[in-house]
Motif scaffolding. Structure first.
Motif, PDB file in Angstrom:
ATOM      1  N   CYS A 145       0.880  -1.189   0.000  1.00  0.00           N
ATOM      2  CA  CYS A 145       0.000   0.000   0.000  1.00  0.00           C
ATOM      3  C   CYS A 145       0.906   1.225   0.000  1.00  0.00           C
ATOM      4  CB  CYS A 145      -0.942   0.012   1.201  1.00  0.00           C
ATOM      5  SG  CYS A 145      -2.083  -1.383   1.306  1.00  0.00           S
ATOM      6  N   ARG A 146       1.731   1.323  -1.005  1.00  0.00           N
ATOM      7  CA  ARG A 146       2.831   2.294  -1.051  1.00  0.00           C
ATOM      8  C   ARG A 146       2.348   3.724  -0.856  1.00  0.00           C
ATOM      9  NH1 ARG A 146       4.651   5.558  -5.128  1.00  0.00           N
ATOM     10  NH2 ARG A 146       3.224   4.617  -6.637  1.00  0.00           N
ATOM     11  N   MET A 147       3.090   4.469  -0.014  1.00  0.00           N
ATOM     12  CA  MET A 147       2.813   5.899   0.112  1.00  0.00           C
ATOM     13  C   MET A 147       3.610   6.670  -0.938  1.00  0.00           C
ATOM     14  SD  MET A 147       4.861   7.237   3.502  1.00  0.00           S
ATOM     15  CE  MET A 147       6.468   6.597   3.975  1.00  0.00           C
ATOM     16  N   GLY A 148       3.075   7.831  -1.305  1.00  0.00           N
ATOM     17  CA  GLY A 148       3.748   8.669  -2.283  1.00  0.00           C
ATOM     18  C   GLY A 148       2.865   9.836  -2.680  1.00  0.00           C
ATOM     19  N   SER A 149       3.424  10.717  -3.494  1.00  0.00           N
ATOM     20  CA  SER A 149       2.697  11.906  -3.940  1.00  0.00           C
ATOM     21  C   SER A 149       2.153  11.762  -5.351  1.00  0.00           C
ATOM     22  CB  SER A 149       3.620  13.135  -3.880  1.00  0.00           C
ATOM     23  OG  SER A 149       4.082  13.353  -2.562  1.00  0.00           O
ATOM     24  N   ASP A 150       2.443  10.653  -6.003  1.00  0.00           N
ATOM     25  CA  ASP A 150       1.995  10.436  -7.376  1.00  0.00           C
ATOM     26  C   ASP A 150       0.596   9.832  -7.399  1.00  0.00           C
ATOM     27  OD1 ASP A 150       3.746   8.191  -6.308  1.00  0.00           O
ATOM     28  OD2 ASP A 150       2.667   7.156  -7.916  1.00  0.00           O
ATOM     29  N   ALA A 151      -0.004   9.852  -8.563  1.00  0.00           N
ATOM     30  CA  ALA A 151      -1.387   9.388  -8.695  1.00  0.00           C
ATOM     31  C   ALA A 151      -1.525   7.898  -8.444  1.00  0.00           C
ATOM     32  CB  ALA A 151      -1.911   9.733 -10.094  1.00  0.00           C
ATOM     33  N   GLU A 152      -0.457   7.127  -8.641  1.00  0.00           N
ATOM     34  CA  GLU A 152      -0.529   5.680  -8.479  1.00  0.00           C
ATOM     35  C   GLU A 152      -0.260   5.222  -7.045  1.00  0.00           C
ATOM     36  OE1 GLU A 152       2.131   4.007 -11.311  1.00  0.00           O
ATOM     37  OE2 GLU A 152       0.872   4.532 -13.034  1.00  0.00           O
ATOM     38  N   ALA A 153       0.151   6.138  -6.175  1.00  0.00           N
ATOM     39  CA  ALA A 153       0.375   5.760  -4.776  1.00  0.00           C
ATOM     40  C   ALA A 153      -0.954   5.359  -4.139  1.00  0.00           C
ATOM     41  CB  ALA A 153       1.000   6.908  -4.004  1.00  0.00           C
ATOM     42  N   VAL A 154      -0.891   4.432  -3.187  1.00  0.00           N
ATOM     43  CA  VAL A 154      -2.116   3.983  -2.521  1.00  0.00           C
ATOM     44  C   VAL A 154      -2.516   4.942  -1.409  1.00  0.00           C
ATOM     45  CG1 VAL A 154      -3.175   2.094  -1.194  1.00  0.00           C
ATOM     46  CG2 VAL A 154      -1.631   1.582  -3.100  1.00  0.00           C
ATOM     47  N   VAL A 155      -1.523   5.480  -0.672  1.00  0.00           N
ATOM     48  CA  VAL A 155      -1.814   6.431   0.402  1.00  0.00           C
ATOM     49  C   VAL A 155      -0.945   7.668   0.234  1.00  0.00           C
ATOM     50  CG1 VAL A 155      -2.513   4.632   2.035  1.00  0.00           C
ATOM     51  CG2 VAL A 155      -0.139   5.395   1.999  1.00  0.00           C
ATOM     52  N   GLU A 156      -1.477   8.795   0.698  1.00  0.00           N
ATOM     53  CA  GLU A 156      -0.691  10.035   0.660  1.00  0.00           C
ATOM     54  C   GLU A 156       0.276  10.031   1.854  1.00  0.00           C
ATOM     55  OE1 GLU A 156      -1.055  12.532   3.095  1.00  0.00           O
ATOM     56  OE2 GLU A 156      -2.520  11.326   4.180  1.00  0.00           O
ATOM     57  N   PRO A 157       1.358  10.817   1.800  1.00  0.00           N
ATOM     58  CA  PRO A 157       2.428  10.650   2.783  1.00  0.00           C
ATOM     59  C   PRO A 157       2.287  11.390   4.104  1.00  0.00           C
ATOM     60  CG  PRO A 157       3.126  12.166   1.062  1.00  0.00           C
ATOM     61  CD  PRO A 157       1.774  11.676   0.673  1.00  0.00           C
ATOM     62  N   HIS A 158       1.262  12.186   4.296  1.00  0.00           N
ATOM     63  CA  HIS A 158       1.181  12.950   5.550  1.00  0.00           C
ATOM     64  C   HIS A 158       0.520  12.134   6.662  1.00  0.00           C
ATOM     65  CE1 HIS A 158       0.814  16.048   8.475  1.00  0.00           C
ATOM     66  NE2 HIS A 158      -0.485  16.215   8.313  1.00  0.00           N
ATOM     67  N   ARG A 159      -0.735  11.743   6.455  1.00  0.00           N
ATOM     68  CA  ARG A 159      -1.459  10.948   7.456  1.00  0.00           C
ATOM     69  C   ARG A 159      -1.775   9.554   6.927  1.00  0.00           C
ATOM     70  NH1 ARG A 159      -6.408  12.736   8.695  1.00  0.00           N
ATOM     71  NH2 ARG A 159      -6.535  13.933   6.775  1.00  0.00           N
TER      72      ARG A 159
END
Length: 534
Positions: free
Chosen positions: A470-484
């Protein structure tokens, strides 16, 4: 049953989240764990891990799909099934990873996750018996990190071999430098395992705003109008006012997202699951540390083992443990190890060693063999092979398909080959010469690169560190955003566990998972305070 937050999974991340989110006395939290309470002597006794890894009572005991590059073998994928999750069955080794791991996360679209950003959260959790209070270690946290009380004398032969090969000794793998050989510190306290259930969950269970439910299987997250509203379990539904946090690990969290309609639309359609939010990356990016074990017999009875000398020695050790929490049974077996570069000049170590002063069977899945000996594991720290986890049934109790696609890249194969040769040089060092007997694995006949690669295909497994699904990241394909770590495209649904790591850390993953939960819990509570103030 209505709560502010519902946490799915009482493991390494879930226990931390439960403690931190209920600390204000106002936020109500339910933690749902499919497993049982962690009340087994095998869980509390460090050496009990040898039975926990192969059993099914406290372990899901998953297996991978047949691995294309490992002679079509299935490899074990143990995952904890009890309060404490995998921290209740793991090897207890406390390793955070290399500084460059977290700096890489920040450059991969995860701002706020550099080494300098995450170090305070490692220190926050920790109470270190030897190193606490310096710039790298905490001394007032909940997670006990301790030295081995009675280290085995074979460890000194291992360190001496490193000296002869110019591998330095290192008293702290989590300090200024990672490279070198040394004793591992472990998540133990006074000779007993100190899981996240011991450290974080149990101290919070007397809070009236925390409810812990064991023996319940979550079937799906209930999502309405793109917002998580609660969960459906095999014993009814629970409602969440603020949100739902999946902390079920790198295997179960993506499976639960998929069962909730969040994932690859084509795959979900095949299972008859209505689409809630389409993201083919859910379940993708699965990877782990590929590992092989080298073994030798010894001519003395110096190691742990079964023999006419070893059996009465073990009986005395059992007495010593149950009356004093010391000796052999207080050992996590993997007492020493370290990190090394197989190519001079690379920025960071590329292999990790786990030294085991215990004679094991060469038969996969079997623990014991008659006699005495030792083993040395070597693993690739930053593998480049990637695989997937996919639900295969709408029933969450049916194991998902787990395909780590191990050893698919030339980098992984070449690095493990170099690491195997280096491990063999350590075991053939003059410091072991006076005790060495027959080489059992890979065996004296395996000398060429082709021979050793055949051994690797036949014996390679993992160090049980699955991450990334469930990779975090800032790109559209990331599963979760990196802040929360909110699931992209939805509100009120978070994933907080090892599955969010965009890339595996260089070492055992438990400490980094705890850190992730500490960091996100702080962000969630900060937002809650701002909301109340407004």
């Amino acid at each position: 049953m209505e709560f502010d937050w519902i946490i799915v999974g009482a493991g390494s991340a879930g226990s931390v989240l439960a403690n931190r989110l209920t600390a204000d006395g106002r936020t109500t939290v339910a933690v749902i764990e499919a497993g049982k309470p962690d009340n087994s002597v095998l869980i509390k006794m460090p050496m009990g891990l040898m039975w926990l890894m192969g059993g099914k009572r406290w372990n899901y005991g998953f297996r991978s799909s047949p691995q294309e590059h490992l002679d079509k073998r299935e490899v074990p994928v143990p995952r904890g099934k009890a309060l404490g999750g995998s921290s209740s069955i793991n090897g207890m080794i406390y390793i955070r990873g290399h500084r460059t791991d977290f700096d890489a996360w920040a450059t991969m679209g995860c701002p706020g996750w550099s080494y300098d950003d995450v170090l305070p959260y490692f220190r926050k959790s920790e109470v270190n018996g030897r190193l606490g209070g310096d710039g790298y270690h905490g001394d007032d946290g909940e997670l006990h990190v301790s030295d081995n009380r009675d280290p085995h004398r074979l460890n000194e032969r291992f360190f001496g071999a490193g000296d002869m090969l110019q591998i330095p000794r290192n008293p702290d793998f989590n300090g200024a430098h990672q490279e070198g050989l040394g004793m591992y510190q472990t998540t133990t306290h006074e000779g007993k395992r100190w899981s996240t259930a011991d450290a974080f969950l149990r101290p919070a269970m007397n809070r009236p705003n925390l409810t812990v439910l064991t023996g319940r299987q979550v079937r799906r997250v209930i999502v309405e109008d793109k917002r998580a509203k609660g969960v459906e379990t095999d014993q009814g539904k629970l409602t969440a006012r603020a949100g739902v946090i999946l902390a079920a690990g790198a295997i179960a969290s993506p499976q639960l997202l998929q069962l909730s309609g969040i994932g690859d639309p084509a795959r979900l359609s095949q299972l008859g699951i209505d689409l809630v939010y389409g993201n083919p990356a859910v379940g993708d990016n699965l990877h782990d540390h590929p590992n092989v074990m080298l073994m030798r017999k010894i001519k003395s009875s110096e190691s742990y083992g079964l023999s006419l000398v070893g059996i009465p020695r073990a009986a005395l050790a059992a007495f010593n443990y149950f009356y004093r929490n010391r000796g052999m049974f207080a050992s996590n077996v993997v007492e020493a190890g370290g990190f090394a570069r197989t190519i001079p000049g690379i920025p960071a170590p590329d292999v990790q060693f786990h030294f085991v002063p215990f004679h094991r069977s060469t038969v996969p899945g079997r623990i014991y063999a008659w006699g005495h000996g030792y083993a040395l594991h070597v693993c690739v720290l930053r593998p480049t092979s990637r695989g997937r986890v996919d639900a295969v049934s709408r029933d969450p109790a049916v194991a998902p398909r787990i395909d780590p696609n191990m050893m698919a890249t030339e980098y992984d194969r070449e690095t493990l080959l170099r690491g195997t040769r280096l491990a063999r040089r350590i075991m053939e060092s003059p410091t072991f010469a006076e005790v060495n007997g027959e080489e059992l694995l890979p065996g004296e006949q395996a000398q060429s690169d082709e021979d050793l690669m055949a051994f690797i295909r036949e014996r390679c497994g993992t160090v049980y560190h699955p991450v990334g699904t469930c990779r975090m990241g800032s790109d559209a394909e990331a599963v979760v955003e990196p802040h929360r770590l909110t699931v992209n495209g939805l509100n009120g649904l978070h994933v907080v566990d090892a599955s969010v790591m965009p890339q595996i850390v260089s070492g055992n993953t438990n400490a980094a998972t705890i850190m992730i939960a500490e960091k996100v819990a702080e962000a969630i509570m900060a937002e809650a305070r701002m909301s109340r103030a407004a």
